[in-house]
Design an enzyme around this catalytic site. Structure first.
Site, PDB file in Angstrom:
ATOM      1  N   GLU A  24       0.896  -1.169   0.099  1.00 55.83           N
ATOM      2  CA  GLU A  24       0.140   0.055  -0.048  1.00 55.83           C
ATOM      3  C   GLU A  24       0.833   1.334  -0.178  1.00 55.83           C
ATOM      4  OE1 GLU A  24      -1.229   1.862   3.450  1.00 55.83           O
ATOM      5  OE2 GLU A  24      -0.980   0.506   4.811  1.00 55.83           O
ATOM      6  N   ASP A 135     -16.948   5.615  13.413  1.00 54.48           N
ATOM      7  CA  ASP A 135     -15.737   5.766  12.397  1.00 54.48           C
ATOM      8  C   ASP A 135     -15.500   4.278  12.359  1.00 54.48           C
ATOM      9  OD1 ASP A 135     -13.327   6.087  11.143  1.00 54.48           O
ATOM     10  OD2 ASP A 135     -12.890   7.866  12.663  1.00 54.48           O
ATOM     11  N   LYS A 156      -4.371  -1.566  13.893  1.00 57.39           N
ATOM     12  CA  LYS A 156      -3.499  -0.326  14.711  1.00 57.39           C
ATOM     13  C   LYS A 156      -4.070  -0.233  16.099  1.00 57.39           C
ATOM     14  CE  LYS A 156      -4.446   1.746  11.133  1.00 57.39           C
ATOM     15  NZ  LYS A 156      -4.575   2.771  10.259  1.00 57.39           N
TER      16      LYS A 156
END
Ligand code: PSU
Ligand code: MN
Length: 306
Positions: A24, A135, A156
């Protein structure tokens, strides 16, 4: 109608069944500061090649979806001030505006779907944010719908990890612990949470993924590869910094796409640079495993044909 894209010479030349690892580029444009970002991009590509696979760093340059970047492209992207963070919903924005952008995990997976790439290495996937009003990273949606193998070091640590794992369960995404029963937490090897299945070799991961898709599922197989022990930060050490950075993001009203880059940068300041060291180490570690998986995938495919 298919999406137009451009392959690098290295990817163009690779045989149809050659091992390819997608990488990425949001980590370059938004995740790491200069000059570490360019160094990391080069190092990841080198590690993939050293382990017998071709690296395909994926990004948008002047509105063109690029599968594999040459040295000039990489340098340009790493130094681009106004790069867009490109998830799947931003593809049309990048294309129509002829923009440069780093693709997120979800964006990179969408590109892989077009280019036929089955293995992808990243750092940590996005997920459900803490105390957020809905979110939830589009990475989870991509994992739910694009059948490929994604190697990460867990989600994460800045995220709500239990909620992220619940979401993956709901979306039929198996989480394969590489040599571990515990879901790793990005900077840390431990989270107190379980993976759904454990496998201890690249070949066993490929075998598992093949069985998953034979069962009729279209979801990805998420491989969770713990950060190397030497660079890991114990969860008890990093957690107070994560809480503080999350609090500050709230106080400063940081929203949307800006949240993840802000948190990563702030935690790096708070840990005196240790979190970035861990981040770099886990990215290289994942590139290595992904290359081994890509090769195992090629061997398995050749055996089936033999
Ligand atoms: N992991 C990193 N650094 C990053 C990211 C992940 O170590 O910069 C990026 C990935 O590209 C991931 C994105 O897809 O953050 C998730 O952003 P969001 O939470 O806004 O969906
Ligand atoms: Mn988000």
């Amino acid at each position: 109608m298919t999406l137009a894209f451009h392959r690098s010479i290295e990817i163009e030349k690779a045989a149809a069944d050659a091992p390819v690892v997608a990488l990425e580029s949001t980590v370059l444009t938004h995740g790491l500061p200069r000059p570490q970002n360019l160094q990391l991009a080069r190092d990841m590509e080198r590690v993939v090649r050293e382990h017998g696979a071709a690296p395909a760093t994926i990004a948008f340059l002047d509105g063109v979806l690029r599968i594999g970047l040459n040295e000039t492209d990489l340098t340009r992207l790493a130094n681009e001030q106004d790069a867009l963070k490109v998830g799947p919903r931003d593809f049309a924005t990048a294309i129509s505006g002829k923009l440069c952008g780093g693709t997120t995990v979800a964006g990179t997976m969408l590109a892989c779907k077009h280019a036929g790439i089955k293995v992808f290495a990243t750092g940590g996937i996005g997920g459900v944010h803490r105390e957020s009003n809905f979110d939830i990273s589009a990475d989870l949606q991509a994992l739910a719908t694009i059948p490929m193998i994604v190697v990460c070091a867990g989600a994460k640590a800045i995220l709500d990890l239990p909620a992220t794992l619940e979401y993956l369960e709901t979306m039929n995404v198996p989480v394969v612990g590489y040599g571990t029963d515990e879901f790793p937490a990005f900077f840390s090897r431990e989270s107190g949470l379980e993976v759904s299945v454990r496998r201890d070799s690249p070949e066993a991961i490929v075998e598992f993924a093949a069985t998953h898709w034979r069962a009729g599922l279209q979801s990805a197989v998420l491989v969770a590869n713990p950060v190397p022990a030497e660079e890991a930060i114990p969860r008890s050490v990093v957690e107070p910094f994560i809480e503080r950075a999350n609090r500050e993001a709230g106080e400063r009203s940081i929203h949307g796409k800006a949240v993840t880059p802000f948190l990563l940068q702030r935690i790096n300041e708070l840990t005196g640079g240790k979190s970035m060291q861990a981040n770099l180490a886990l990215l290289l570690n994942n590139a290595r495993l992904a290359a081994q998986i890509a090769r195992a995938l090629q061997s398995a495919a050749r055996k089936r044909l033999a």
